[in-house]
Design a protein around this motif. Structure first.
Motif, mmCIF file in Angstrom:
data_model
loop_
_atom_site.group_PDB
_atom_site.id
_atom_site.type_symbol
_atom_site.label_atom_id
_atom_site.label_comp_id
_atom_site.label_asym_id
_atom_site.label_seq_id
_atom_site.Cartn_x
_atom_site.Cartn_y
_atom_site.Cartn_z
ATOM 1 N N MET A 231 -9.338 -3.164 -16.588
ATOM 2 C CA MET A 231 -9.109 -4.728 -15.294
ATOM 3 C C MET A 231 -8.570 -4.765 -14.202
ATOM 4 N N TYR A 232 -10.018 -5.285 -14.060
ATOM 5 C CA TYR A 232 -9.894 -5.377 -11.847
ATOM 6 C C TYR A 232 -8.058 -5.942 -11.707
ATOM 7 N N ASN A 233 -7.582 -5.497 -10.917
ATOM 8 C CA ASN A 233 -6.200 -5.548 -10.839
ATOM 9 C C ASN A 233 -6.446 -6.072 -8.772
ATOM 10 N N VAL A 234 -6.075 -7.309 -8.591
ATOM 11 C CA VAL A 234 -6.305 -7.861 -7.562
ATOM 12 C C VAL A 234 -5.630 -7.170 -6.185
ATOM 13 N N ILE A 235 -3.642 -7.021 -6.534
ATOM 14 C CA ILE A 235 -2.707 -6.614 -5.595
ATOM 15 C C ILE A 235 -2.987 -5.573 -5.615
ATOM 16 N N SER A 236 -3.309 -4.489 -6.376
ATOM 17 C CA SER A 236 -3.920 -2.864 -6.753
ATOM 18 C C SER A 236 -5.018 -2.731 -5.859
ATOM 19 N N GLU A 237 -5.968 -3.458 -5.643
ATOM 20 C CA GLU A 237 -6.722 -3.368 -4.653
ATOM 21 C C GLU A 237 -6.412 -4.037 -3.682
ATOM 22 N N ILE A 238 -5.620 -4.861 -3.507
ATOM 23 C CA ILE A 238 -4.927 -5.143 -1.423
ATOM 24 C C ILE A 238 -4.475 -3.858 -1.100
ATOM 25 N N ASN A 239 -3.708 -3.503 -2.200
ATOM 26 C CA ASN A 239 -2.936 -2.071 -1.397
ATOM 27 C C ASN A 239 -3.472 -1.305 -1.303
ATOM 28 N N LYS A 240 -4.498 -1.170 -1.574
ATOM 29 C CA LYS A 240 -6.269 0.347 -1.348
ATOM 30 C C LYS A 240 -6.099 0.086 -0.422
ATOM 31 N N LEU A 241 -6.844 -1.340 0.269
ATOM 32 C CA LEU A 241 -6.984 -1.850 0.924
ATOM 33 C C LEU A 241 -6.598 -1.584 2.445
ATOM 34 N N GLU A 242 -4.856 -1.389 2.471
ATOM 35 C CA GLU A 242 -4.148 -1.826 2.871
ATOM 36 C C GLU A 242 -3.461 0.483 3.494
ATOM 37 N N GLU A 243 -3.675 0.615 2.653
ATOM 38 C CA GLU A 243 -4.038 2.269 2.670
ATOM 39 C C GLU A 243 -4.968 3.082 3.489
ATOM 40 N N LYS A 244 -5.987 2.106 2.590
ATOM 41 C CA LYS A 244 -6.935 2.837 3.522
ATOM 42 C C LYS A 244 -7.517 2.624 4.800
ATOM 43 N N TYR A 245 -7.329 1.602 5.227
ATOM 44 C CA TYR A 245 -7.339 1.380 7.255
ATOM 45 C C TYR A 245 -6.026 1.448 7.121
ATOM 46 N N GLY A 246 -4.993 1.376 7.071
ATOM 47 C CA GLY A 246 -3.402 1.929 8.119
ATOM 48 C C GLY A 246 -2.971 0.366 7.972
ATOM 49 N N GLU A 247 -2.049 0.127 9.427
ATOM 50 C CA GLU A 247 -1.141 -0.371 9.932
ATOM 51 C C GLU A 247 -2.245 -1.349 10.549
ATOM 52 N N GLU A 248 -3.425 -1.413 10.822
ATOM 53 C CA GLU A 248 -4.545 -2.470 11.712
ATOM 54 C C GLU A 248 -5.001 -3.214 10.361
ATOM 55 N N PHE A 249 -4.781 -3.112 9.221
ATOM 56 C CA PHE A 249 -5.289 -4.165 7.921
ATOM 57 C C PHE A 249 -3.938 -5.495 7.848
ATOM 58 N N ASN A 250 -4.754 -6.240 8.123
ATOM 59 C CA ASN A 250 -4.329 -7.456 8.024
ATOM 60 C C ASN A 250 -3.848 -8.479 7.212
ATOM 61 N N TRP A 251 -4.011 -8.253 5.510
ATOM 62 C CA TRP A 251 -4.033 -8.351 4.490
ATOM 63 C C TRP A 251 -2.264 -7.263 3.568
ATOM 64 N N GLY A 252 -1.957 -8.059 2.804
ATOM 65 C CA GLY A 252 -0.857 -7.083 2.078
ATOM 66 C C GLY A 252 -0.121 -8.534 1.126
ATOM 67 N N THR A 253 0.487 -7.515 0.410
ATOM 68 C CA THR A 253 0.896 -8.086 -0.885
ATOM 69 C C THR A 253 2.656 -8.318 -0.219
ATOM 70 N N ASP A 254 2.820 -8.864 0.636
ATOM 71 C CA ASP A 254 4.442 -8.297 0.537
ATOM 72 C C ASP A 254 4.451 -9.700 1.080
ATOM 73 N N LEU A 255 5.075 -10.190 0.130
ATOM 74 C CA LEU A 255 5.391 -12.286 0.657
ATOM 75 C C LEU A 255 6.025 -12.697 -0.094
ATOM 76 N N LYS A 256 6.427 -13.974 0.229
ATOM 77 C CA LYS A 256 7.626 -14.227 -1.240
ATOM 78 C C LYS A 256 6.106 -15.491 -1.341
ATOM 79 N N PRO A 257 5.803 -15.411 -2.534
ATOM 80 C CA PRO A 257 4.761 -16.496 -3.504
ATOM 81 C C PRO A 257 5.231 -18.071 -3.146
ATOM 82 N N GLU A 258 6.774 -17.930 -3.894
ATOM 83 C CA GLU A 258 7.290 -18.846 -4.465
ATOM 84 C C GLU A 258 7.039 -19.808 -2.860
#
Length: 103
Positions: A1-28
């Protein structure tokens, strides 16, 4: 199954600090803001799962099947959004947009 959160985290690792998306948020916080700004009927479940750190875009999953990136306005009105058929399409869009706008 495709895990969106995991894939975005992989993009953060791939592009480093320049990547402007992440999963560190207060969802509520973002879920409440979306409900304040728009009517999301007929969807019953709304989950914020990722956000852009460079603008007011937030990725939501509605009823665990529809993915939308909303550009929240924080001033009322109807926020615009981009809808995706699945999580992979949403992640692909985020990566492509990052590459086109920031690299």
């Amino acid at each position: 199954m495709y895990n969106v959160i995991s894939e975005i985290n992989k993009l953060e690792e791939k592009y480093g600090e320049e990547f402007n998306w992440g999963t560190d948020l207060k969802p509520e916080y973002f879920e409440t803001e979306l409900k304040r700004e728009t009517t999301i009927a007929p969807f019953k479940s709304v989950k914020a799962i990722a956000r852009s750190y460079s603008n007011d875009d937030v990725l939501f999953v509605l009823d665990d099947e529809v993915y939308r990136i909303y550009h929240l306005t924080y001033s009322g009105g109807n926020p615009r959004y981009q809808e995706f058929t699945d999580g992979q399409a949403a992640v692909d869009y985020i990566e492509k947009r990052f590459l086109n706008e920031y690299l």
